[in-house]
Scaffold this motif. Structure first.
Motif, PDB file in Angstrom:
ATOM      1  N   GLN A   1      19.843  14.943  -4.405  1.00  0.00           N
ATOM      2  CA  GLN A   1      20.129  15.102  -3.396  1.00  0.00           C
ATOM      3  C   GLN A   1      19.871  15.811  -2.185  1.00  0.00           C
ATOM      4  N   ALA A   2      19.829  16.751  -2.692  1.00  0.00           N
ATOM      5  CA  ALA A   2      19.274  17.957  -1.555  1.00  0.00           C
ATOM      6  C   ALA A   2      18.129  17.772  -1.398  1.00  0.00           C
ATOM      7  N   VAL A   3      17.172  17.863  -2.652  1.00  0.00           N
ATOM      8  CA  VAL A   3      15.948  18.213  -3.228  1.00  0.00           C
ATOM      9  C   VAL A   3      15.792  16.720  -1.942  1.00  0.00           C
ATOM     10  N   VAL A   4      16.043  15.543  -1.921  1.00  0.00           N
ATOM     11  CA  VAL A   4      15.374  14.123  -1.526  1.00  0.00           C
ATOM     12  C   VAL A   4      15.824  14.569   0.221  1.00  0.00           C
TER      13      VAL A   4
ATOM     14  N   ASN B   1      13.441  21.359 -12.062  1.00  0.00           N
ATOM     15  CA  ASN B   1      13.562  23.110 -11.726  1.00  0.00           C
ATOM     16  C   ASN B   1      13.963  22.931 -10.361  1.00  0.00           C
ATOM     17  N   LEU B   2      14.228  22.270  -9.295  1.00  0.00           N
ATOM     18  CA  LEU B   2      14.147  22.298  -7.970  1.00  0.00           C
ATOM     19  C   LEU B   2      15.049  22.499  -7.078  1.00  0.00           C
ATOM     20  N   THR B   3      14.377  22.836  -6.006  1.00  0.00           N
ATOM     21  CA  THR B   3      15.417  23.293  -5.077  1.00  0.00           C
ATOM     22  C   THR B   3      14.828  22.686  -3.819  1.00  0.00           C
ATOM     23  N   PRO B   4      15.696  22.646  -2.651  1.00  0.00           N
ATOM     24  CA  PRO B   4      14.788  22.667  -1.088  1.00  0.00           C
ATOM     25  C   PRO B   4      13.518  23.397  -0.926  1.00  0.00           C
ATOM     26  N   GLU B   5      14.027  24.662  -1.520  1.00  0.00           N
ATOM     27  CA  GLU B   5      12.648  25.746  -0.982  1.00  0.00           C
ATOM     28  C   GLU B   5      11.791  25.161  -1.784  1.00  0.00           C
ATOM     29  N   SER B   6      11.709  25.229  -3.001  1.00  0.00           N
ATOM     30  CA  SER B   6      10.652  25.092  -4.041  1.00  0.00           C
ATOM     31  C   SER B   6       9.816  23.702  -3.670  1.00  0.00           C
ATOM     32  N   VAL B   7      10.933  23.467  -3.144  1.00  0.00           N
ATOM     33  CA  VAL B   7      10.136  21.233  -3.244  1.00  0.00           C
ATOM     34  C   VAL B   7       9.238  21.743  -1.965  1.00  0.00           C
ATOM     35  N   ARG B   8      10.050  22.568  -1.149  1.00  0.00           N
ATOM     36  CA  ARG B   8       9.002  22.375   0.035  1.00  0.00           C
ATOM     37  C   ARG B   8       7.807  22.736   0.322  1.00  0.00           C
ATOM     38  N   ASP B   9       7.697  24.211  -0.954  1.00  0.00           N
ATOM     39  CA  ASP B   9       6.793  25.202  -1.418  1.00  0.00           C
ATOM     40  C   ASP B   9       5.357  24.310  -2.047  1.00  0.00           C
ATOM     41  N   ILE B  10       6.304  22.723  -2.467  1.00  0.00           N
ATOM     42  CA  ILE B  10       4.671  22.258  -3.942  1.00  0.00           C
ATOM     43  C   ILE B  10       4.486  21.154  -2.092  1.00  0.00           C
ATOM     44  N   ILE B  11       5.095  21.011  -1.867  1.00  0.00           N
ATOM     45  CA  ILE B  11       4.161  19.789  -0.564  1.00  0.00           C
ATOM     46  C   ILE B  11       4.041  20.537   0.591  1.00  0.00           C
ATOM     47  N   LYS B  12       4.011  21.639   0.521  1.00  0.00           N
ATOM     48  CA  LYS B  12       2.957  22.680   1.254  1.00  0.00           C
ATOM     49  C   LYS B  12       1.270  22.709   0.991  1.00  0.00           C
ATOM     50  N   GLN B  13       1.877  22.903  -0.623  1.00  0.00           N
ATOM     51  CA  GLN B  13       0.624  22.441  -1.185  1.00  0.00           C
ATOM     52  C   GLN B  13      -0.517  21.547  -1.044  1.00  0.00           C
ATOM     53  N   TYR B  14       0.741  20.443  -1.494  1.00  0.00           N
ATOM     54  CA  TYR B  14      -0.664  19.275  -1.228  1.00  0.00           C
ATOM     55  C   TYR B  14      -1.006  18.977   0.258  1.00  0.00           C
TER      56      TYR B  14
ATOM     57  N   PRO C   1       0.655  -1.143  -0.005  1.00  0.00           N
ATOM     58  CA  PRO C   1      -0.004  -0.314   0.118  1.00  0.00           C
ATOM     59  C   PRO C   1       1.009   1.256   0.215  1.00  0.00           C
ATOM     60  N   ARG C   2       0.320   2.206  -0.529  1.00  0.00           N
ATOM     61  CA  ARG C   2       1.228   3.995  -1.020  1.00  0.00           C
ATOM     62  C   ARG C   2       0.348   4.425  -0.839  1.00  0.00           C
ATOM     63  N   GLY C   3       0.961   6.165  -0.283  1.00  0.00           N
ATOM     64  CA  GLY C   3       0.354   6.919  -0.044  1.00  0.00           C
ATOM     65  C   GLY C   3      -1.079   7.289  -1.166  1.00  0.00           C
ATOM     66  N   ARG C   4      -1.673   8.219  -0.597  1.00  0.00           N
ATOM     67  CA  ARG C   4      -2.568   8.770  -1.739  1.00  0.00           C
ATOM     68  C   ARG C   4      -1.685  10.012  -3.025  1.00  0.00           C
ATOM     69  N   TYR C   5      -0.472  10.431  -2.320  1.00  0.00           N
ATOM     70  CA  TYR C   5       0.313  11.226  -3.547  1.00  0.00           C
ATOM     71  C   TYR C   5       1.329  10.180  -3.670  1.00  0.00           C
ATOM     72  N   ILE C   6       2.251  10.474  -4.776  1.00  0.00           N
ATOM     73  CA  ILE C   6       3.057   9.485  -4.418  1.00  0.00           C
ATOM     74  C   ILE C   6       3.966  10.131  -5.309  1.00  0.00           C
ATOM     75  N   VAL C   7       5.223  10.643  -4.180  1.00  0.00           N
ATOM     76  CA  VAL C   7       6.070  11.266  -4.715  1.00  0.00           C
ATOM     77  C   VAL C   7       7.625  10.872  -5.477  1.00  0.00           C
ATOM     78  N   ARG C   8       7.992  10.537  -6.635  1.00  0.00           N
ATOM     79  CA  ARG C   8       8.483   9.925  -7.611  1.00  0.00           C
ATOM     80  C   ARG C   8       9.783  11.171  -7.403  1.00  0.00           C
ATOM     81  N   MET C   9      10.810  10.716  -7.069  1.00  0.00           N
ATOM     82  CA  MET C   9      12.190  11.708  -7.260  1.00  0.00           C
ATOM     83  C   MET C   9      12.900  11.036  -8.257  1.00  0.00           C
TER      84      MET C   9
END
Length: 167
Positions: A99-102, A148-161, A79-87
């Motif tokens: 690696q910094a994004v992960v 074109n992700l950065t650690p900051e931008s990916v945090r903002d994306i996850i906050k939306q979810y 079983p996996r989550g409702r949102y599957i985040v594939r890096m």
């Protein structure tokens, strides 16, 4: 793969839905991918019960279904989550800071690659390549692509979810 890793209970109502999908293709083993794609919209993972229902309704061997669902990275027997985040794990993503994004994803979600959050909302996993080298590093959340992700931008994306502020 350890067959014990895909032993868990799938609700009977979901099995009925999967059976109806698979029954449409009885005697059509060439349509297994179609059945699996449609079934994946009903179940979050392919348990032993789900694979058995597909095999029975399509009249194909269980080992063919099992081999199929364990071959493709986009399918899961757990079983996996409702949102599957594939890096993306490709070299271009790695060179451009994946690696910094992960690390940002793991810190924000409180899980490591290959895990699902306790609330069942997010699963974090690597995939071999998203084919998005021109916008690396990139992730895919369900069907949505982000680059074109950065650690900051990916945090903002996850906050939306987290806020459920996504389409």
């Amino acid at each position: 793969m350890d067959r014990d890793s895909y032993v868990y209970k799938t609700p009977a109502s979901k099995l009925v839905q999967v059976a109806a999908i698979a029954a449409e293709y009885k005697g059509r083993p060439d349509m297994l991918m179609t059945v699996i794609i449609r079934a994946q919209k009903v179940v979050s993972a392919f348990s032993k019960e789900v694979a058995s229902v597909i095999a029975r309704e399509m009249d194909i061997p269980m080992n063919k279904v099992y081999s199929f669902i364990t071959f493709y990275a986009m399918l899961s027997v757990k079983p996996r989550g409702r949102y599957i985040v594939r890096m993306c794990k490709s070299a271009p993503c790695h060179v451009h800071g994946a690696q910094a994004v992960v690390q940002a994803l793991e810190d924000q979600l409180g899980i490591s690659i290959g895990e699902t959050t306790e609330d069942g909302r997010f699963t974090l996993e690597y995939c071999p390549c998203l084919g998005l080298c021109e916008i690396s590093p990139a992730i895919m959340i369900n069907e949505h692509v982000y680059g074109n992700l950065t650690p900051e931008s990916v945090r903002d994306i996850i906050k939306q979810y987290i806020r459920e502020d996504v389409e």
